[in-house]
Write a protein that holds these residues in place. Structure first.
Motif, PDB file in Angstrom:
ATOM      1  N   GLY A   1      11.304  13.102   6.321  1.00  0.00           N
ATOM      2  CA  GLY A   1      10.294  13.939   6.440  1.00  0.00           C
ATOM      3  C   GLY A   1       8.669  14.003   6.043  1.00  0.00           C
ATOM      4  N   LEU A   2       8.344  12.634   5.927  1.00  0.00           N
ATOM      5  CA  LEU A   2       7.220  12.375   5.284  1.00  0.00           C
ATOM      6  C   LEU A   2       6.369  11.415   6.510  1.00  0.00           C
ATOM      7  CD1 LEU A   2       8.085  11.440   1.581  1.00  0.00           C
ATOM      8  CD2 LEU A   2       7.388  13.616   2.613  1.00  0.00           C
ATOM      9  N   GLU A   3       5.084  11.561   6.429  1.00  0.00           N
ATOM     10  CA  GLU A   3       4.118  10.591   7.330  1.00  0.00           C
ATOM     11  C   GLU A   3       3.520   9.865   6.554  1.00  0.00           C
ATOM     12  OE1 GLU A   3       0.573  11.233  10.756  1.00  0.00           O
ATOM     13  OE2 GLU A   3       1.608  13.072   9.605  1.00  0.00           O
ATOM     14  N   ALA A   4       3.572   8.519   6.640  1.00  0.00           N
ATOM     15  CA  ALA A   4       2.966   7.418   5.938  1.00  0.00           C
ATOM     16  C   ALA A   4       1.736   7.039   6.724  1.00  0.00           C
ATOM     17  CB  ALA A   4       3.896   6.338   5.804  1.00  0.00           C
ATOM     18  N   GLN A   5       0.457   6.999   6.078  1.00  0.00           N
ATOM     19  CA  GLN A   5      -0.726   6.741   6.751  1.00  0.00           C
ATOM     20  C   GLN A   5      -0.703   5.208   6.639  1.00  0.00           C
ATOM     21  OE1 GLN A   5      -4.535   8.687   4.877  1.00  0.00           O
ATOM     22  NE2 GLN A   5      -2.778   9.415   3.398  1.00  0.00           N
ATOM     23  N   VAL A   6      -1.534   4.404   7.544  1.00  0.00           N
ATOM     24  CA  VAL A   6      -1.384   2.964   7.805  1.00  0.00           C
ATOM     25  C   VAL A   6      -2.914   2.428   7.662  1.00  0.00           C
ATOM     26  CG1 VAL A   6      -0.883   1.063   9.136  1.00  0.00           C
ATOM     27  CG2 VAL A   6       0.895   2.989   8.975  1.00  0.00           C
ATOM     28  N   SER A   7      -3.186   1.581   6.931  1.00  0.00           N
ATOM     29  CA  SER A   7      -4.497   0.991   6.814  1.00  0.00           C
ATOM     30  C   SER A   7      -4.343  -0.548   7.271  1.00  0.00           C
ATOM     31  CB  SER A   7      -4.986   1.192   5.350  1.00  0.00           C
ATOM     32  OG  SER A   7      -6.315   0.173   5.187  1.00  0.00           O
ATOM     33  N   ARG A   8      -5.193  -1.080   8.254  1.00  0.00           N
ATOM     34  CA  ARG A   8      -5.419  -2.097   8.583  1.00  0.00           C
ATOM     35  C   ARG A   8      -6.602  -2.593   8.530  1.00  0.00           C
ATOM     36  NH1 ARG A   8      -2.757   0.124  12.930  1.00  0.00           N
ATOM     37  NH2 ARG A   8      -0.275   0.183  12.740  1.00  0.00           N
ATOM     38  N   ALA A   9      -7.512  -3.160   7.602  1.00  0.00           N
ATOM     39  CA  ALA A   9      -8.914  -3.242   7.432  1.00  0.00           C
ATOM     40  C   ALA A   9      -9.228  -4.699   7.750  1.00  0.00           C
ATOM     41  CB  ALA A   9      -9.276  -2.772   6.170  1.00  0.00           C
ATOM     42  N   GLY A  10      -8.393  -5.588   8.028  1.00  0.00           N
ATOM     43  CA  GLY A  10      -8.694  -6.989   8.089  1.00  0.00           C
ATOM     44  C   GLY A  10      -7.570  -7.788   8.077  1.00  0.00           C
ATOM     45  N   PRO A  11      -8.006  -9.177   7.919  1.00  0.00           N
ATOM     46  CA  PRO A  11      -6.823 -10.260   7.818  1.00  0.00           C
ATOM     47  C   PRO A  11      -5.996 -10.040   6.502  1.00  0.00           C
ATOM     48  CG  PRO A  11      -8.935 -11.177   7.477  1.00  0.00           C
ATOM     49  CD  PRO A  11      -9.032  -9.857   7.941  1.00  0.00           C
ATOM     50  N   THR A  12      -4.965 -10.466   6.343  1.00  0.00           N
ATOM     51  CA  THR A  12      -3.942 -10.613   5.172  1.00  0.00           C
ATOM     52  C   THR A  12      -4.647 -11.203   4.102  1.00  0.00           C
ATOM     53  OG1 THR A  12      -1.996 -10.669   6.739  1.00  0.00           O
ATOM     54  CG2 THR A  12      -1.860 -10.617   4.226  1.00  0.00           C
ATOM     55  N   SER A  13      -5.586 -10.390   3.169  1.00  0.00           N
ATOM     56  CA  SER A  13      -6.400 -10.879   2.227  1.00  0.00           C
ATOM     57  C   SER A  13      -6.455  -9.922   1.132  1.00  0.00           C
ATOM     58  CB  SER A  13      -7.800 -11.336   2.822  1.00  0.00           C
ATOM     59  OG  SER A  13      -8.385 -10.309   3.139  1.00  0.00           O
ATOM     60  N   TYR A  14      -7.264 -10.594  -0.053  1.00  0.00           N
ATOM     61  CA  TYR A  14      -7.578  -9.643  -1.122  1.00  0.00           C
ATOM     62  C   TYR A  14      -8.702  -8.568  -0.600  1.00  0.00           C
ATOM     63  CZ  TYR A  14      -9.506  -8.380  -5.782  1.00  0.00           C
ATOM     64  OH  TYR A  14     -10.042  -7.808  -6.897  1.00  0.00           O
ATOM     65  N   ALA A  15      -9.690  -9.088   0.132  1.00  0.00           N
ATOM     66  CA  ALA A  15     -10.745  -8.219   0.604  1.00  0.00           C
ATOM     67  C   ALA A  15     -10.049  -7.095   1.360  1.00  0.00           C
ATOM     68  CB  ALA A  15     -11.565  -9.171   1.346  1.00  0.00           C
ATOM     69  N   THR A  16      -9.181  -7.389   2.192  1.00  0.00           N
ATOM     70  CA  THR A  16      -8.412  -6.321   3.159  1.00  0.00           C
ATOM     71  C   THR A  16      -7.812  -5.403   2.285  1.00  0.00           C
ATOM     72  OG1 THR A  16      -8.430  -7.923   4.990  1.00  0.00           O
ATOM     73  CG2 THR A  16      -6.737  -5.944   4.917  1.00  0.00           C
ATOM     74  N   GLY A  17      -7.168  -5.837   1.261  1.00  0.00           N
ATOM     75  CA  GLY A  17      -6.483  -5.012   0.131  1.00  0.00           C
ATOM     76  C   GLY A  17      -7.337  -3.864  -0.577  1.00  0.00           C
ATOM     77  N   ALA A  18      -8.509  -4.400  -0.665  1.00  0.00           N
ATOM     78  CA  ALA A  18      -9.564  -3.626  -1.344  1.00  0.00           C
ATOM     79  C   ALA A  18     -10.276  -2.688  -0.516  1.00  0.00           C
ATOM     80  CB  ALA A  18     -10.827  -4.796  -2.088  1.00  0.00           C
ATOM     81  N   GLU A  19     -10.324  -3.191   0.898  1.00  0.00           N
ATOM     82  CA  GLU A  19     -11.145  -2.082   1.769  1.00  0.00           C
ATOM     83  C   GLU A  19     -10.241  -1.178   2.010  1.00  0.00           C
ATOM     84  OE1 GLU A  19     -13.870  -0.338   3.985  1.00  0.00           O
ATOM     85  OE2 GLU A  19     -14.064  -1.902   2.523  1.00  0.00           O
ATOM     86  N   GLY A  20      -8.906  -1.310   2.255  1.00  0.00           N
ATOM     87  CA  GLY A  20      -7.868  -0.474   2.309  1.00  0.00           C
ATOM     88  C   GLY A  20      -7.781   0.665   1.441  1.00  0.00           C
ATOM     89  N   ALA A  21      -8.108   0.455   0.136  1.00  0.00           N
ATOM     90  CA  ALA A  21      -7.993   1.277  -0.965  1.00  0.00           C
ATOM     91  C   ALA A  21      -9.220   2.147  -0.864  1.00  0.00           C
ATOM     92  CB  ALA A  21      -8.279   0.579  -2.333  1.00  0.00           C
ATOM     93  N   ARG A  22     -10.416   1.623  -0.491  1.00  0.00           N
ATOM     94  CA  ARG A  22     -11.599   2.250  -0.069  1.00  0.00           C
ATOM     95  C   ARG A  22     -11.471   3.497   1.058  1.00  0.00           C
ATOM     96  NH1 ARG A  22     -14.031  -2.907  -0.807  1.00  0.00           N
ATOM     97  NH2 ARG A  22     -14.637  -3.086  -2.990  1.00  0.00           N
ATOM     98  N   GLN A  23     -10.496   2.895   1.811  1.00  0.00           N
ATOM     99  CA  GLN A  23     -10.355   3.877   3.229  1.00  0.00           C
ATOM    100  C   GLN A  23      -9.150   5.151   2.900  1.00  0.00           C
ATOM    101  OE1 GLN A  23      -8.835   1.407   6.610  1.00  0.00           O
ATOM    102  NE2 GLN A  23     -10.845   0.570   6.732  1.00  0.00           N
ATOM    103  N   LEU A  24      -8.511   4.488   2.277  1.00  0.00           N
ATOM    104  CA  LEU A  24      -7.005   5.545   1.681  1.00  0.00           C
ATOM    105  C   LEU A  24      -7.518   6.413   0.634  1.00  0.00           C
ATOM    106  CD1 LEU A  24      -4.126   3.340   2.396  1.00  0.00           C
ATOM    107  CD2 LEU A  24      -4.581   5.228   3.807  1.00  0.00           C
ATOM    108  N   LEU A  25      -8.222   6.011  -0.257  1.00  0.00           N
ATOM    109  CA  LEU A  25      -8.439   6.892  -1.611  1.00  0.00           C
ATOM    110  C   LEU A  25      -9.841   7.690  -1.498  1.00  0.00           C
ATOM    111  CD1 LEU A  25      -7.276   3.944  -4.242  1.00  0.00           C
ATOM    112  CD2 LEU A  25      -5.802   5.993  -3.120  1.00  0.00           C
ATOM    113  N   GLY A  26     -10.661   7.031  -0.618  1.00  0.00           N
ATOM    114  CA  GLY A  26     -11.846   7.849  -0.456  1.00  0.00           C
ATOM    115  C   GLY A  26     -11.695   9.056   0.623  1.00  0.00           C
ATOM    116  N   ALA A  27     -10.409   9.227   1.212  1.00  0.00           N
ATOM    117  CA  ALA A  27     -10.442  10.253   2.158  1.00  0.00           C
ATOM    118  C   ALA A  27      -9.699  11.385   1.758  1.00  0.00           C
ATOM    119  CB  ALA A  27      -9.583   9.874   3.342  1.00  0.00           C
TER     120      ALA A  27
END
Length: 348
Positions: free
Chosen positions: A227-253
């Motif tokens: 019964g939950l909705e999971a947000q999805v972040s795809r900020a770039g290729p599979t890399s450390y930088a993409t994970g970092a940008e995903g945090a900024r997108q998800l945690l900054g909203a």
């Protein structure tokens, strides 16, 4: 003047010096005083040759610097002893670990491994692959999901045995080794739910590889069943930088997640660093994080990442078993389970 003349003389001498020719089995036979076939039997496992003859041949071979041409010998029997590994993202810790373990195990059974890096231009990759076909590699192992299907089809069309790791392309012919991505992703969702997380998210990538897509979709589906909705972040290729940008997108909203599944550990490391250093969030008290792969860095004190361990040793063992078997027909896909590596990034 004297030094200049001497230097010029050295260069002239090195240019005129004839190249050393490779030593033939015939020369070894002549020096040892035996037949050409005796030399061949000496260097063939299981062949019959007397101890005295073997000793003479080995002594002559050592004196002349003779080495058996295993490639030529193998081609006579339609076996080159070469295994080609097609790899994308060699710098990624998981892929480099697979290459390291698999090459070591293949070398232990007498195989020579040629690694083809598909990170270059498509034309260069195609040309390099065709070189491996010219060497008649015994098998081609596709380590990651990035190499295009066309390369795999080229190998199969040229009669090679092809082994795919963590991808299940809808084509006939290859052997397939998979980890159970779906079950692991669903278990990751349940782990976060049991830890009290109700605002869930997935940090994925734009790579679109079969394994990444399966993990992402399975986590989202498991969340929906709760019964939950999971947000999805795809900020770039599979890399450390993409994970970092995903945090900024998800945690900054607004409505920031309190439980996050990262489709690979490399994504998780970037996500965790930004969560802690830029958003000052405590992991796991304010935010729980689960990864996938169990790369060495996941166990570093700075991360202590709870993750799903891919059985690299078992994957390599299965590749060796496929290459050593005599049957040409592909077996059903081999699906291997993952194992949870419990650490400190999820609340008990």
């Amino acid at each position: 003047m004297h030094k200049r003349h001497r230097r010029q003389e050295d260069v002239t001498t090195s240019r005129s010096r004839p190249k050393k020719a490779s030593v033939s089995a015939i020369r070894v036979a002549e020096l040892a005083g035996v037949s050409r076939s005796a030399v061949s039997r000496t260097f063939t496992d299981g062949a019959s040759v007397s101890p005295a003859t073997r000793a003479k041949v080995l002594a002559a071979a050592e004196k002349l610097g003779y080495h058996v041409n295993h490639l030529a010998r193998g081609l006579i029997h339609h076996r080159s002893g070469i295994v080609c590994m097609i790899v994308a993202e060699l710098q990624a810790p998981f892929h480099s670990n697979v290459v390291e373990v698999t090459t070591r195990k293949l070398q232990a059974i007498g195989k020579v491994v040629m690694v083809l890096n598909t990170a270059g231009q498509p034309d260069n990759v195609e040309a390099a692959l065709r070189q491996t076909l010219n060497y008649r590699a015994d098998a081609t192992v596709v380590v990651s999901g990035a190499p295009p299907v066309s390369l795999i089809e080229t190998c199969i069309e040229n009669g090679q045995r092809v082994i795919l790791i963590n991808r299940d392309d809808p084509i006939e012919g290859p052997e397939i080794v998979l980890v159970d991505n779906e079950s692991a992703a669903r278990e990751a969702c349940l782990m976060l739910h049991r830890a009290g997380c109700r605002r869930l998210a997935v940090v994925s990538s734009t790579a679109g590889t079969p394994s990444i897509v399966t993990r992402e979709q399975s986590f989202v589906a498991a969340a929906a069943e709760l019964g939950l909705e999971a947000q999805v972040s795809r900020a770039g290729p599979t890399s450390y930088a993409t994970g970092a940008e995903g945090a900024r997108q998800l945690l900054g909203a607004s409505g920031r997640p309190d439980g996050v599944f990262c489709a690979t550990d490399l994504l998780a490391l970037g996500f965790m660093d930004v969560a802690r250093l830029e958003f000052r969030l405590d992991i796991p008290e304010a935010l729980c994080v689960v990864g996938f792969d169990d790369i060495p860095q996941a166990g570093w004190i700075g991360y202590n990442l709870t993750t799903f361990r891919q059985p690299i040793g078992e994957i390599a063992d299965h590749i060796v078993a496929i290459i050593e078997k005599d049957e040409a027909d592909p077996a059903p896909p081999k699906r291997l389970p993952t194992q949870v590596a419990w650490r400190k990034s999820v609340r008990p």
